[in-house]
Design a protein around this motif. Structure first.
Motif, PDB file in Angstrom:
ATOM      1  N   ALA A 127       0.944  -1.256   0.068  1.00  0.00           N
ATOM      2  CA  ALA A 127       0.181  -0.008  -0.041  1.00  0.00           C
ATOM      3  C   ALA A 127       0.910   1.436   0.023  1.00  0.00           C
ATOM      4  CB  ALA A 127      -0.959   0.086   1.227  1.00  0.00           C
ATOM      5  N   SER A 128       2.060   1.132   0.866  1.00  0.00           N
ATOM      6  CA  SER A 128       2.894   2.379   0.844  1.00  0.00           C
ATOM      7  C   SER A 128       3.442   2.504  -0.359  1.00  0.00           C
ATOM      8  CB  SER A 128       3.855   2.319   1.779  1.00  0.00           C
ATOM      9  OG  SER A 128       5.000   3.176   1.836  1.00  0.00           O
ATOM     10  N   SER A 129       4.030   1.464  -1.114  1.00  0.00           N
ATOM     11  CA  SER A 129       4.396   1.743  -2.470  1.00  0.00           C
ATOM     12  C   SER A 129       3.342   2.232  -3.611  1.00  0.00           C
ATOM     13  CB  SER A 129       5.126   0.219  -2.775  1.00  0.00           C
ATOM     14  OG  SER A 129       5.530   0.295  -4.071  1.00  0.00           O
ATOM     15  N   LEU A 130       2.195   1.523  -3.235  1.00  0.00           N
ATOM     16  CA  LEU A 130       1.260   2.302  -4.396  1.00  0.00           C
ATOM     17  C   LEU A 130       0.921   3.592  -3.959  1.00  0.00           C
ATOM     18  CD1 LEU A 130      -0.853   1.328  -6.300  1.00  0.00           C
ATOM     19  CD2 LEU A 130      -2.520   0.911  -4.641  1.00  0.00           C
ATOM     20  N   MET A 131       0.908   4.043  -2.848  1.00  0.00           N
ATOM     21  CA  MET A 131       0.745   5.470  -2.626  1.00  0.00           C
ATOM     22  C   MET A 131       1.814   6.381  -3.196  1.00  0.00           C
ATOM     23  SD  MET A 131      -1.436   5.257   1.118  1.00  0.00           S
ATOM     24  CE  MET A 131      -0.050   6.216   1.753  1.00  0.00           C
ATOM     25  N   ASP A 132       3.168   5.788  -2.972  1.00  0.00           N
ATOM     26  CA  ASP A 132       4.255   6.624  -3.398  1.00  0.00           C
ATOM     27  C   ASP A 132       4.118   6.824  -4.998  1.00  0.00           C
ATOM     28  OD1 ASP A 132       5.371   6.964  -0.873  1.00  0.00           O
ATOM     29  OD2 ASP A 132       6.779   5.299  -1.313  1.00  0.00           O
ATOM     30  N   LYS A 133       3.775   5.634  -5.814  1.00  0.00           N
ATOM     31  CA  LYS A 133       3.706   5.663  -7.152  1.00  0.00           C
ATOM     32  C   LYS A 133       2.562   6.735  -7.544  1.00  0.00           C
ATOM     33  CE  LYS A 133       4.217   4.430 -11.238  1.00  0.00           C
ATOM     34  NZ  LYS A 133       5.436   4.988 -11.889  1.00  0.00           N
ATOM     35  N   GLN A 134       1.082   6.577  -6.766  1.00  0.00           N
ATOM     36  CA  GLN A 134       0.107   7.555  -7.130  1.00  0.00           C
ATOM     37  C   GLN A 134       0.818   8.920  -6.919  1.00  0.00           C
ATOM     38  OE1 GLN A 134      -2.589   5.954  -4.583  1.00  0.00           O
ATOM     39  NE2 GLN A 134      -3.767   5.357  -6.280  1.00  0.00           N
ATOM     40  N   ARG A 135       1.711   9.367  -5.885  1.00  0.00           N
ATOM     41  CA  ARG A 135       2.007  10.732  -5.454  1.00  0.00           C
ATOM     42  C   ARG A 135       2.966  11.153  -6.735  1.00  0.00           C
ATOM     43  NH1 ARG A 135       6.796  11.936  -4.252  1.00  0.00           N
ATOM     44  NH2 ARG A 135       7.425  10.121  -3.372  1.00  0.00           N
ATOM     45  N   ARG A 136       4.013  10.349  -6.934  1.00  0.00           N
ATOM     46  CA  ARG A 136       4.831  10.702  -8.266  1.00  0.00           C
ATOM     47  C   ARG A 136       4.074  10.823  -9.448  1.00  0.00           C
ATOM     48  NH1 ARG A 136       8.303   6.371  -6.064  1.00  0.00           N
ATOM     49  NH2 ARG A 136       7.318   5.017  -7.419  1.00  0.00           N
ATOM     50  N   ILE A 137       3.088   9.860  -9.830  1.00  0.00           N
ATOM     51  CA  ILE A 137       2.154  10.151 -11.004  1.00  0.00           C
ATOM     52  C   ILE A 137       1.462  11.682 -11.011  1.00  0.00           C
ATOM     53  CG2 ILE A 137       0.141   9.430 -12.202  1.00  0.00           C
ATOM     54  CD1 ILE A 137       0.874   6.686 -11.500  1.00  0.00           C
ATOM     55  N   LEU A 138       1.179  11.993  -9.700  1.00  0.00           N
ATOM     56  CA  LEU A 138       0.249  13.109  -9.500  1.00  0.00           C
ATOM     57  C   LEU A 138       1.146  14.511  -9.723  1.00  0.00           C
ATOM     58  CD1 LEU A 138      -2.162  14.938  -8.824  1.00  0.00           C
ATOM     59  CD2 LEU A 138      -1.721  14.832  -6.620  1.00  0.00           C
ATOM     60  N   GLU A 139       2.456  14.219  -9.278  1.00  0.00           N
ATOM     61  CA  GLU A 139       3.346  15.408  -9.291  1.00  0.00           C
ATOM     62  C   GLU A 139       4.103  15.469 -10.910  1.00  0.00           C
ATOM     63  OE1 GLU A 139       6.579  14.160  -6.745  1.00  0.00           O
ATOM     64  OE2 GLU A 139       5.862  15.021  -5.030  1.00  0.00           O
ATOM     65  N   GLU A 140       3.906  14.368 -11.652  1.00  0.00           N
ATOM     66  CA  GLU A 140       4.320  14.336 -13.183  1.00  0.00           C
ATOM     67  C   GLU A 140       3.356  15.055 -13.735  1.00  0.00           C
ATOM     68  OE1 GLU A 140       4.791  11.064 -16.492  1.00  0.00           O
ATOM     69  OE2 GLU A 140       5.881  10.746 -14.541  1.00  0.00           O
ATOM     70  N   THR A 141       2.076  14.657 -13.556  1.00  0.00           N
ATOM     71  CA  THR A 141       0.861  15.296 -14.293  1.00  0.00           C
ATOM     72  C   THR A 141       0.889  16.776 -14.172  1.00  0.00           C
ATOM     73  OG1 THR A 141      -0.305  13.258 -13.849  1.00  0.00           O
ATOM     74  CG2 THR A 141      -1.663  15.233 -14.674  1.00  0.00           C
ATOM     75  N   LEU A 142       1.034  17.323 -12.907  1.00  0.00           N
ATOM     76  CA  LEU A 142       1.000  18.543 -12.609  1.00  0.00           C
ATOM     77  C   LEU A 142       2.067  19.337 -13.410  1.00  0.00           C
ATOM     78  CD1 LEU A 142      -0.082  18.556  -8.774  1.00  0.00           C
ATOM     79  CD2 LEU A 142      -1.661  19.266 -10.846  1.00  0.00           C
ATOM     80  N   ARG A 143       2.996  18.630 -13.270  1.00  0.00           N
ATOM     81  CA  ARG A 143       4.430  19.591 -13.917  1.00  0.00           C
ATOM     82  C   ARG A 143       3.827  19.471 -15.466  1.00  0.00           C
ATOM     83  NH1 ARG A 143       7.829  17.300 -11.067  1.00  0.00           N
ATOM     84  NH2 ARG A 143       7.677  15.016 -12.110  1.00  0.00           N
ATOM     85  N   GLU A 144       3.667  18.412 -16.099  1.00  0.00           N
ATOM     86  CA  GLU A 144       3.048  18.376 -17.551  1.00  0.00           C
ATOM     87  C   GLU A 144       2.146  19.680 -17.763  1.00  0.00           C
ATOM     88  OE1 GLU A 144       1.946  14.654 -18.990  1.00  0.00           O
ATOM     89  OE2 GLU A 144       4.143  13.868 -18.532  1.00  0.00           O
ATOM     90  N   VAL A 145       0.875  19.551 -17.036  1.00  0.00           N
ATOM     91  CA  VAL A 145       0.068  20.543 -17.118  1.00  0.00           C
ATOM     92  C   VAL A 145       0.661  21.993 -17.315  1.00  0.00           C
ATOM     93  CG1 VAL A 145      -2.191  21.634 -16.176  1.00  0.00           C
ATOM     94  CG2 VAL A 145      -2.019  18.988 -16.410  1.00  0.00           C
ATOM     95  N   SER A 146       1.413  22.208 -16.087  1.00  0.00           N
ATOM     96  CA  SER A 146       1.817  23.420 -16.036  1.00  0.00           C
ATOM     97  C   SER A 146       2.626  23.616 -17.391  1.00  0.00           C
ATOM     98  CB  SER A 146       2.750  23.736 -14.820  1.00  0.00           C
ATOM     99  OG  SER A 146       3.697  24.770 -14.702  1.00  0.00           O
ATOM    100  N   ASP A 147       3.589  22.750 -17.726  1.00  0.00           N
ATOM    101  CA  ASP A 147       4.392  23.084 -18.964  1.00  0.00           C
ATOM    102  C   ASP A 147       3.581  23.275 -20.106  1.00  0.00           C
ATOM    103  OD1 ASP A 147       6.585  22.589 -17.535  1.00  0.00           O
ATOM    104  OD2 ASP A 147       7.096  20.504 -18.334  1.00  0.00           O
ATOM    105  N   MET A 148       2.347  22.570 -20.278  1.00  0.00           N
ATOM    106  CA  MET A 148       1.564  22.762 -21.448  1.00  0.00           C
ATOM    107  C   MET A 148       1.046  24.109 -21.358  1.00  0.00           C
ATOM    108  SD  MET A 148      -2.057  20.807 -22.369  1.00  0.00           S
ATOM    109  CE  MET A 148      -3.104  21.710 -21.196  1.00  0.00           C
TER     110      MET A 148
END
Length: 143
Positions: free
Chosen positions: A53-74
């Protein structure tokens, strides 16, 4: 009826009663050991599930950070853009990248869940095998 023992112990009374009925003796230490192993297995499976569960939450956090970065760049790309065709091209490219990233992320998250579940099941399966062996050994000793 059971004979009254000298010290009047409740446990001795039941032991005497069992002996008179010719009931098999119970090895309390083995029962306690069996349940101790079961509790240890439960603890191991809980740790494995928590790690998953911890690993899954870490992965979800990284995905959210990456998505926010891409939206900002776009958003910055759209401000500096030229004509409508270029804007449409950038939107289509962003949509394509977003879809590919979503598929990749879903696959990676499924792998994390699968790994965690497999590890937990393996721990339980090993304990069941061990418990069955303990039962088999106990039955062989009685014969």
């Amino acid at each position: 009826m059971a004979k009254k023992t000298d010290n009047g112990s409740f446990i001795d009374m039941f032991k005497s009663f069992g002996e008179e009925l010719k009931m098999p003796s119970v090895d309390v230490d083995k029962i306690i050991e069996h349940h101790r192993k079961n509790l240890e297995t439960l603890e191991k499976t809980a740790k494995a599930a928590t790690a998953g569960a911890s690993s899954l939450m870490d992965k979800q956090r990284r995905i959210l950070e990456e998505t926010l970065r891409e939206v900002s760049d776009m958003a910055q790309d759209f401000r500096a853009s030229g004509g409508p065709q270029e804007l449409m091209s950038k939107q289509a490219d962003f949509a394509r990248r977003s879809f590919e990233t979503a598929v990749k992320n879903a696959s990676e998250m499924a792998d994390v869940v699968r790994k965690s579940s497999t590890e937990t099941i393996e721990i339980l399966r090993d304990r069941i095998k061990e418990a069955m062996e303990e039962i088999r050994e106990g039955m062989e000793r009685k014969k």
